[in-house]
Motif scaffolding. Structure first.
Motif, PDB file in Angstrom:
ATOM      1  N   PRO A  62       0.836  -1.201   0.000  1.00  0.00           N
ATOM      2  CA  PRO A  62       0.000   0.000   0.000  1.00  0.00           C
ATOM      3  C   PRO A  62       0.877   1.260   0.000  1.00  0.00           C
ATOM      4  O   PRO A  62       1.900   1.310   0.685  1.00  0.00           O
ATOM      5  N   ILE A  63       0.475   2.256  -0.771  1.00  0.00           N
ATOM      6  CA  ILE A  63       1.267   3.481  -0.873  1.00  0.00           C
ATOM      7  C   ILE A  63       0.400   4.697  -0.590  1.00  0.00           C
ATOM      8  O   ILE A  63      -0.817   4.671  -0.750  1.00  0.00           O
ATOM      9  N   TYR A  64       1.048   5.762  -0.139  1.00  0.00           N
ATOM     10  CA  TYR A  64       0.419   7.066   0.040  1.00  0.00           C
ATOM     11  C   TYR A  64       1.097   8.017  -0.938  1.00  0.00           C
ATOM     12  O   TYR A  64       2.325   8.120  -0.959  1.00  0.00           O
ATOM     13  N   ILE A  65       0.309   8.712  -1.759  1.00  0.00           N
ATOM     14  CA  ILE A  65       0.858   9.649  -2.733  1.00  0.00           C
ATOM     15  C   ILE A  65       0.427  11.056  -2.357  1.00  0.00           C
ATOM     16  O   ILE A  65      -0.763  11.354  -2.278  1.00  0.00           O
ATOM     17  N   ASN A  66       1.397  11.927  -2.105  1.00  0.00           N
ATOM     18  CA  ASN A  66       1.128  13.341  -1.872  1.00  0.00           C
ATOM     19  C   ASN A  66       1.377  14.050  -3.190  1.00  0.00           C
ATOM     20  O   ASN A  66       2.519  14.256  -3.585  1.00  0.00           O
ATOM     21  N   ASP A  67       0.288  14.387  -3.887  1.00  0.00           N
ATOM     22  CA  ASP A  67       0.415  15.026  -5.196  1.00  0.00           C
ATOM     23  C   ASP A  67       0.018  16.490  -5.173  1.00  0.00           C
ATOM     24  O   ASP A  67      -0.141  17.113  -6.218  1.00  0.00           O
ATOM     25  N   GLY A  77      -3.631  15.916  -8.844  1.00  0.00           N
ATOM     26  CA  GLY A  77      -3.734  14.673  -9.624  1.00  0.00           C
ATOM     27  C   GLY A  77      -2.536  14.401 -10.500  1.00  0.00           C
ATOM     28  O   GLY A  77      -2.515  13.419 -11.232  1.00  0.00           O
ATOM     29  N   LEU A  78      -1.515  15.247 -10.436  1.00  0.00           N
ATOM     30  CA  LEU A  78      -0.299  15.076 -11.228  1.00  0.00           C
ATOM     31  C   LEU A  78       0.884  14.862 -10.288  1.00  0.00           C
ATOM     32  O   LEU A  78       0.907  15.385  -9.179  1.00  0.00           O
ATOM     33  N   PHE A  79       1.853  14.116 -10.744  1.00  0.00           N
ATOM     34  CA  PHE A  79       3.051  13.887  -9.945  1.00  0.00           C
ATOM     35  C   PHE A  79       4.137  14.813 -10.487  1.00  0.00           C
ATOM     36  O   PHE A  79       4.717  14.574 -11.545  1.00  0.00           O
ATOM     37  N   ASN A  80       4.389  15.913  -9.754  1.00  0.00           N
ATOM     38  CA  ASN A  80       5.377  16.882 -10.209  1.00  0.00           C
ATOM     39  C   ASN A  80       6.241  17.330  -9.031  1.00  0.00           C
ATOM     40  O   ASN A  80       6.161  16.761  -7.952  1.00  0.00           O
TER      41      ASN A  80
END
Length: 143
Positions: free
Chosen positions: A87-92, A96-99
């Motif tokens: 399981p991962i947590y993404i702080n974007d 909604g974009l990974f920058n």
């Protein structure tokens, strides 16, 4: 001396080959989680705990193969370790974009004796299940 008829010998050989091939198919190798239609990027884990992979690190790894991280939807991000998805947590930043400034966090375990037991005929012979006999580093995979 009496000889075995050819038909019986063929039958015995066929049964033996069937039994051997049936056992061979039942074997698993531990890499069933791999989707060969995807690219995987490995990174090394030394310590157990929360790991963070930021945009710059991931972008540098992907750019070596000509891939652009900004073209990949964050909904498709996956991390695998110890033969399963983590399981991962993404702080974007909510866009909604990974920058730049974004990161992925996940919990990873260091390499211990989880796989070393396969080296022994009797798994109870492993000396210390908390430390690997082979390596202290384990690879996790981003896709």
């Amino acid at each position: 001396m009496r000889t075995i008829p050819q038909k019986i010998l063929t039958l015995i050989l066929g049964v033996c080959l069937f039994a051997i091939s049936n056992d061979a198919q039942a074997q698993t190798y531990g890499n069933e989680w791999i989707d060969y239609n995807q690219k995987y990027y490995s990174f090394k884990i030394v310590n157990t705990g929360i790991q963070r992979v930021d945009f710059n690190t991931l972008n540098a790894a992907l750019s070596q193969t000509g891939d652009d991280i900004s073209t990949i939807s964050i909904a498709n991000f996956q991390v695998f370790g110890r033969e399963s998805e983590i399981p991962i947590y993404i702080n974007d930043g909510g866009d909604g974009l990974f920058n730049s400034g974004d990161y992925i966090e996940f919990y990873a375990q260091q390499n211990d004796g989880w796989l070393d037991s396969l080296l022994f005929e009797d798994p109870t012979f492993i000396g210390d299940s908390y430390y690997s006999l082979v390596n202290d580093t384990i690879n996790y995979f981003f896709t």
